[in-house]
Enzyme design. Structure first.
Site, mmCIF file in Angstrom:
data_model
loop_
_atom_site.group_PDB
_atom_site.id
_atom_site.type_symbol
_atom_site.label_atom_id
_atom_site.label_comp_id
_atom_site.label_asym_id
_atom_site.label_seq_id
_atom_site.Cartn_x
_atom_site.Cartn_y
_atom_site.Cartn_z
ATOM 1 N N ASP A 73 0.823 -1.214 0.000
ATOM 2 C CA ASP A 73 0.000 0.000 0.000
ATOM 3 C C ASP A 73 0.856 1.263 0.000
ATOM 4 O O ASP A 73 1.971 1.259 0.519
ATOM 5 C CB ASP A 73 -0.914 -0.031 1.241
ATOM 6 C CG ASP A 73 -2.075 0.938 1.119
ATOM 7 O OD1 ASP A 73 -2.364 1.397 -0.017
ATOM 8 O OD2 ASP A 73 -2.694 1.243 2.153
ATOM 9 N N HIS A 80 2.321 3.623 -8.922
ATOM 10 C CA HIS A 80 2.039 2.205 -9.210
ATOM 11 C C HIS A 80 3.179 1.585 -10.023
ATOM 12 O O HIS A 80 3.573 0.451 -9.798
ATOM 13 C CB HIS A 80 0.720 2.059 -9.979
ATOM 14 C CG HIS A 80 -0.491 2.460 -9.175
ATOM 15 N ND1 HIS A 80 -0.730 1.974 -7.916
ATOM 16 C CD2 HIS A 80 -1.536 3.292 -9.451
ATOM 17 C CE1 HIS A 80 -1.871 2.490 -7.445
ATOM 18 N NE2 HIS A 80 -2.372 3.302 -8.361
ATOM 19 N N LEU A 119 9.970 -20.839 -5.210
ATOM 20 C CA LEU A 119 8.925 -20.036 -4.579
ATOM 21 C C LEU A 119 7.573 -20.146 -5.311
ATOM 22 O O LEU A 119 7.533 -20.175 -6.541
ATOM 23 C CB LEU A 119 9.413 -18.582 -4.635
ATOM 24 C CG LEU A 119 8.551 -17.491 -4.078
ATOM 25 C CD1 LEU A 119 8.545 -17.547 -2.561
ATOM 26 C CD2 LEU A 119 9.077 -16.135 -4.539
ATOM 27 N N ASN A 144 1.200 3.473 -2.911
ATOM 28 C CA ASN A 144 1.694 3.933 -4.221
ATOM 29 C C ASN A 144 1.173 5.320 -4.571
ATOM 30 O O ASN A 144 1.912 6.178 -5.064
ATOM 31 C CB ASN A 144 1.226 2.980 -5.340
ATOM 32 C CG ASN A 144 1.820 1.597 -5.228
ATOM 33 O OD1 ASN A 144 2.721 1.379 -4.435
ATOM 34 N ND2 ASN A 144 1.311 0.658 -6.011
ATOM 35 N N GLU A 199 1.295 -13.527 12.141
ATOM 36 C CA GLU A 199 1.885 -12.374 12.817
ATOM 37 C C GLU A 199 1.691 -11.166 11.911
ATOM 38 O O GLU A 199 1.848 -11.267 10.686
ATOM 39 C CB GLU A 199 3.388 -12.610 13.060
ATOM 40 C CG GLU A 199 3.674 -13.740 14.014
ATOM 41 C CD GLU A 199 3.110 -13.480 15.417
ATOM 42 O OE1 GLU A 199 3.188 -12.337 15.886
ATOM 43 O OE2 GLU A 199 2.580 -14.437 16.018
HETATM 44 C C1 IPE Z 1 -5.512 -2.587 -0.087
HETATM 45 O O1 IPE Z 1 -5.183 -1.249 -0.220
HETATM 46 C C2 IPE Z 1 -5.506 -3.257 -1.433
HETATM 47 C C3 IPE Z 1 -4.207 -3.403 -2.073
HETATM 48 C C4 IPE Z 1 -3.055 -3.043 -1.573
HETATM 49 C C5 IPE Z 1 -4.240 -4.027 -3.360
HETATM 50 P P1 IPE Z 1 -6.280 -0.108 -0.335
HETATM 51 O O2 IPE Z 1 -5.545 1.167 -0.495
HETATM 52 O O3 IPE Z 1 -7.267 -0.454 -1.392
HETATM 53 O O4 IPE Z 1 -7.011 -0.194 1.085
HETATM 54 P P2 IPE Z 1 -7.762 0.929 1.917
HETATM 55 O O5 IPE Z 1 -8.745 1.589 0.999
HETATM 56 O O6 IPE Z 1 -6.733 1.894 2.386
HETATM 57 O O7 IPE Z 1 -8.390 0.196 3.053
HETATM 58 C C1 IPE Z 2 -1.713 0.311 -3.349
HETATM 59 O O1 IPE Z 2 -1.475 1.676 -3.360
HETATM 60 C C2 IPE Z 2 -1.984 -0.242 -4.725
HETATM 61 C C3 IPE Z 2 -3.396 -0.573 -4.976
HETATM 62 C C4 IPE Z 2 -4.347 -0.508 -4.092
HETATM 63 C C5 IPE Z 2 -3.741 -1.011 -6.312
HETATM 64 P P1 IPE Z 2 -2.641 2.732 -3.307
HETATM 65 O O2 IPE Z 2 -3.055 3.077 -4.701
HETATM 66 O O3 IPE Z 2 -3.751 2.270 -2.430
HETATM 67 O O4 IPE Z 2 -1.912 3.979 -2.656
HETATM 68 P P2 IPE Z 2 -2.497 4.967 -1.568
HETATM 69 O O5 IPE Z 2 -2.963 4.125 -0.419
HETATM 70 O O6 IPE Z 2 -3.619 5.712 -2.212
HETATM 71 O O7 IPE Z 2 -1.351 5.835 -1.213
HETATM 72 MG MG MG Z 3 -4.080 2.465 -0.454
#
Ligand code: IPE
Ligand code: IPE
Ligand code: MG
Length: 257
Positions: free
Chosen positions: A21, A38, A132, A23, A208
């Site tokens: 999370d 991304h 893996l 990006n 964990e």
């Molecule tokens: C969780 O992240 C999904 C992925 C990393 C693919 P999100 O950014 O979608 O989650 P929330 O909205 O912060 O809960």
């Molecule tokens: C995780 O990064 C990737 C996906 C959920 C596809 P985010 O796109 O959720 O990035 P933030 O959380 O908005 O920073």
């Molecule tokens: Mg996110």
């Protein structure tokens, strides 16, 4: 390797799961379009997969796109699908070289047909690789997975194959998308959010949990080692007492396993 992991011999989890999370925030902090974050995130995936392989890990599961992520702006969803397609196309030869088996969980039939075809092809071609197992959670949501489990089991009950009263945990496990995979030993979530966001709700029951403020595009091998060092210091008890676990451990040693 950092000092901490030198002091504490690192216990490598058999199965590591990661919620990648942050990006979007990484890009926004730099006044760049979210897709740039991304794209950077995909590069990080490659380096983390390499390190997990080097550490001799058996399973790595990455949350790449959630059921809820379909609700994001159309341009972002399309850009993410484009990135996924290019990542998969590029990866086949390196997965083969490194004997990595690719696996996918989630509602794969919601993905664009072009991506499904590439994915099916790679999953099939890498199916006998024995290093893996890399599982991508794509269009994945744990609640949706559990609803599909209920549907599968109730269909079997209606067909008279099983009686509802006999349904047990092993039947549920066998009907999950992750059937055949062990439960994750460790879950890492980047970006400072301390939630599960509909990831592997059943499978994470005794994992964990490790949260870090580092955004996924900044996550590197040193951060991974920090998480593994912390994991090495955790005592997993699975509801038992420490004395019971010690006894079991001593017995295992006695049997020479
Ligand atoms: C969780 O992240 C999904 C992925 C990393 C693919 P999100 O950014 O979608 O989650 P929330 O909205 O912060 O809960
Ligand atoms: C995780 O990064 C990737 C996906 C959920 C596809 P985010 O796109 O959720 O990035 P933030 O959380 O908005 O920073
Ligand atoms: Mg996110």
């Amino acid at each position: 390797m950092n000092n901490l992991s030198e002091q504490n011999p690192m216990r490598v989890p058999g199965h590591l799961a990661i919620i990648m999370d942050g990006n979007g925030r990484w890009a926004e902090q730099r006044h760049l379009p979210r897709i740039v974050g991304h794209r950077k995130g995909v590069d990080v995936v490659q380096s983390i997969v390499d390190e997990c392989l080097a550490l001799g890990m058996n399973h790595l599961t990455l949350y790449a796109f959630s059921s809820e992520n379909w609700g994001r702006p159309r341009e972002e969803v399309e850009a993410l699908m484009g990135l996924l397609g290019r990542f998969l196309q590029k990866e086949l030869s390196s997965l083969q070289e490194r004997k990595i088996r690719l696996n996918a969980i989630g509602e794969i039939d919601r993905l664009p047909i072009k991506i499904r075809k590439i994915l099916d092809d790679i999953v099939q071609k890498t199916s006998t690789n024995n290093n893996l197992v890399l599982t991508l959670a794509l269009s994945y949501g744990a609640r949706n997975e559990l609803v599909r489990v209920v549907r599968k089991l109730s269909a079997r009950a209606v067909a008279g194959e099983i009686s509802p009263g006999d349904i047990g945990e092993t039947d549920v496990v066998a009907a999950l998308d992750t059937s055949g995979l062990p439960d994750p030993d460790l879950l890492i979530r980047t970006s400072g959010e301390m939630r599960i966001s509909n990831f592997l709700l059943w499978q994470l029951a005794y994992s964990e949990l490790y949260f870090t403020d580092v955004l996924w595009p900044d996550f590197n091998v040193v951060h991974l080692h920090d998480a593994l060092s912390e994991y090495s210091r955790r005592h997993r008890r699975f509801g038992l007492t420490a004395a019971q676990l010690k006894k079991m451990d001593d017995k295992t040693k006695e049997w020479g396993n």
